[in-house]
Scaffold this motif. Structure first.
Motif, short mmCIF file in Angstrom:
data_model
loop_
_atom_site.label_atom_id
_atom_site.label_comp_id
_atom_site.label_asym_id
_atom_site.label_seq_id
_atom_site.Cartn_x
_atom_site.Cartn_y
_atom_site.Cartn_z
N GLY A 39 14.76 -0.51 3.97
CA GLY A 39 13.89 -0.77 2.83
C GLY A 39 12.46 -0.62 3.30
O GLY A 39 12.18 -0.69 4.50
N GLN A 40 11.54 -0.39 2.37
CA GLN A 40 10.13 -0.21 2.76
C GLN A 40 9.56 -1.48 3.36
O GLN A 40 8.76 -1.45 4.27
N ARG B 245 14.80 -0.53 -2.71
CA ARG B 245 14.00 0.69 -2.86
C ARG B 245 12.62 0.32 -3.37
O ARG B 245 12.45 -0.72 -4.01
N GLY B 246 11.65 1.17 -3.10
CA GLY B 246 10.29 0.95 -3.60
C GLY B 246 9.52 -0.07 -2.78
O GLY B 246 10.03 -0.59 -1.78
N CYS B 247 8.28 -0.34 -3.21
CA CYS B 247 7.43 -1.26 -2.45
C CYS B 247 6.42 -1.91 -3.39
O CYS B 247 5.79 -1.22 -4.21
N GLY C 81 7.87 3.85 -6.45
CA GLY C 81 7.86 2.80 -7.47
C GLY C 81 7.93 1.41 -6.90
O GLY C 81 7.82 1.20 -5.70
N ARG C 82 8.12 0.43 -7.81
CA ARG C 82 8.13 -0.96 -7.40
C ARG C 82 9.48 -1.34 -6.83
O ARG C 82 10.44 -0.61 -6.96
N GLU C 83 9.48 -2.52 -6.18
CA GLU C 83 10.71 -2.93 -5.47
C GLU C 83 11.90 -3.13 -6.42
O GLU C 83 11.76 -3.76 -7.47
N ILE D 297 1.02 6.16 0.12
CA ILE D 297 1.44 6.83 -1.11
C ILE D 297 2.80 6.31 -1.61
O ILE D 297 3.17 6.53 -2.76
N VAL D 298 3.49 5.60 -0.71
CA VAL D 298 4.88 5.22 -1.03
C VAL D 298 5.03 4.48 -2.37
O VAL D 298 5.90 4.84 -3.19
N PRO D 299 4.22 3.45 -2.66
CA PRO D 299 4.42 2.76 -3.94
C PRO D 299 4.29 3.69 -5.14
O PRO D 299 4.89 3.44 -6.18
#
Ligand code: 5AD
Ligand code: SF4
Length: 474
Positions: A178-179, A133-135, A149-151, A143-145
């Protein structure tokens, strides 16, 4: 990712005894899982939520839940603008949904008789499994991160346990999500190890993954794709732009040349592979020359299909600080790029007419090739006799069932869905793997007919068909 999150939330609710309904009139809980990646997606979610005010007013005990990325980004705004929302679950909290949802299901909190039924078994043939999850990237438009949030990587054991659960529910194809799915790392394990581990689970016949980032498409991953039979010959590899100036300004961490070389390497290693992509047009500062670079990249790489997005400024991202191009220019480039992408995609699909493909049936009469084309499948015998085709049966089945006037509690009980009834009377059911001859490719979804009868591969005996004893021909 949102479909996977919706499924996950759905599983928690089903485990608590709820059942899914397609008809809002039947529902006691309405969950809107939102996306905020572009403004358009967020606007659509807000107008859907707006309509729910009346839905809820009809029975005050009803619950409105809003989840996902737009919920994470605009929590306070949502609560102010739509005071009837019962619960907001941001994208970062999806993993805690089980606990959060407990509150919703307190019978005393609702004036309705939530007539809990035995949960239906989820028989999805093609299942999503979230591996991270996250990137950690900072693409300047994205906007995703901020909202996810972070990976965070799930352990291989956790992922495999989920794969086993999905297989036991009927899944035969697993899509890892996953991103930047291929940046996977957990202890000593990297993405290639994860693919091999999933392939090692009994019952997993096909593996896909979305979305990989070009930067992590290592030789090891390519080799795994080429050698592990379960990994399908299909790669969705977002490029975003064909101009190095734009790629730099987007902070994508690769160049046009790097991407082209990678695509070549992939195609060499996995010869029948389909390659698809995402493209953003009208990024701030994009000149006509930059845009032409994107068109020439599309021409050069001949993507099998692609998604072309108009740049959408997302508040809080670095690109949102830059001056936007005029909207008409963005529209015009979008149109030009889309026409090119679609023209090539149609040519690619037409090339498939007459070929024989392995199709895994996912729902009545509809399946996918290993290369990820959706195919409407008709039985050959039906086609010849001119009998009602599966497609017609499906159209009938998909017609919206009449709204039930029964009290909400009773109507929540699981009814046999028309699709299931129709499926029972058809020989091609979900989970079947059939050989299909492609007959038409004009539309985005291919059409084809079962080749040599509708038999699962493992049961297929050519001599039966030649002797006329094939059960499908009688
Ligand atoms: N504007 C337009 N498209 C975007 N994408 C992500 N952020 C934006 C944005 N701000 C596209 C990218 C990505 C896909 C999921 O959405 O192409 O790959
Ligand atoms: Fe967004 Fe870039 Fe991360 Fe993809 S890699 S989710 S585009 S920041």
């Amino acid at each position: 990712m949102n479909v996977a999150d919706s499924n996950e939330m759905g599983r928690h609710l089903k485990a608590k005894g709820l059942v899914e309904t397609q008809d809002p009139e039947d529902a006691s809980i309405y969950l809107v899982n939102t996306c905020t990646v572009r403004q358009h997606a967020e606007d659509r979610a807000f107008s859907e939520i707006g309509r729910l005010g009346r839905w809820k007013a009809k029975r005050p005990g009803r619950k409105v839940v809003v989840s996902g990325c737009a919920a994470e980004r605009t929590k306070e705004y949502l609560e102010d603008r739509f005071p009837f929302i019962d619960l907001v679950v941001g994208a970062k909290s999806i993993e805690n949904f089980n606990e959060i949802a407990g509150r919703l299901l307190d019978r005393r909190a609702t004036d309705e008789d939530l007539d809990y039924a035995v949960p239906a078994v989820n028989e999805k043939v093609a299942a999503f499994v979230t591996s991270m999850r996250g990137c950690n990237y900072s693409c300047t438009y994205c906007i995703v991160p901020y909202v996810r949030g972070r990976e965070i990587y799930h352990s291989i054991d956790q992922i495999l346990a989920e794969v086993r659960d999905r297989v036991s529910e009927g899944a035969r194809e697993i899509t890892l999500l996953g991103q930047t799915v291929n940046s996977y790392r957990h202890g000593q394990h990297r993405f290639g190890d994860l693919l091999r581990a999933v392939a090692g689970i009994d019952g997993v016949e096909r593996i896909r993954f979305i979305s990989p980032h070009p930067y992590y498409m290592t030789d090891r991953v390519i080799e795994t794709m080429a050698t592990v039979p379960q990994v399908c010959e299909s790669l969705h590899l977002p490029v975003q732009s064909g101009s190095n100036t734009m790629l730099k300004s987007m902070m994508r961490n690769y160049t046009r040349e790097h991407y082209i070389a990678l695509a070549g390497k992939m195609r060499q290693a996995v010869p029948d592979m389909t390659l698809s992509t995402d493209i953003i047009v009208g990024f701030p500062g994009e000149t006509e020359e930059d845009f032409r670079q994107t068109l020439s990249l599309v021409e050069e790489l001949q993507f099998d299909w692609g998604f072309v997005f108009k740049y959408s400024a997302r508040e809080g991202t670095p690109a949102a600080e830059l001056e936007c191009l005029p909207q008409e220019l963005i529209e015009e480039r979008h149109q030009r790029c889309l026409e090119l992408v679609d023209r090539i995609a149609l040519k690619k699909r037409l090339d498939l007419v007459g070929t024989i493909q392995d199709v895994l049936i996912e729902e009545l009469g509809v399946g996918r090739t290993r290369t990820n084309y959706k195919v409407h499948v008709r039985r050959e015998a039906q086609a010849r006799q001119g009998a009602a085709s599966i497609n017609e049966a499906q159209a009938r089945a998909e017609r919206k069932p009449a709204r039930s006037a029964s009290p909400i509690g009773r109507s929540l009980k699981r009814r046999a869905q028309p699709q299931e009834k129709a499926a029972a009377s058809s020989n091609i059911i979900h989970g079947d793997q059939v050989r299909v001859r492609i007959t038409n490719a004009q539309r985005a979804t291919l059409e084809g007919e079962v080749y040599n009868g509708n038999l699962a591969f493992e049961n297929f005996r050519e001599e039966d068909c030649r002797a006329g004893t094939c059960p499908d021909r009688q």
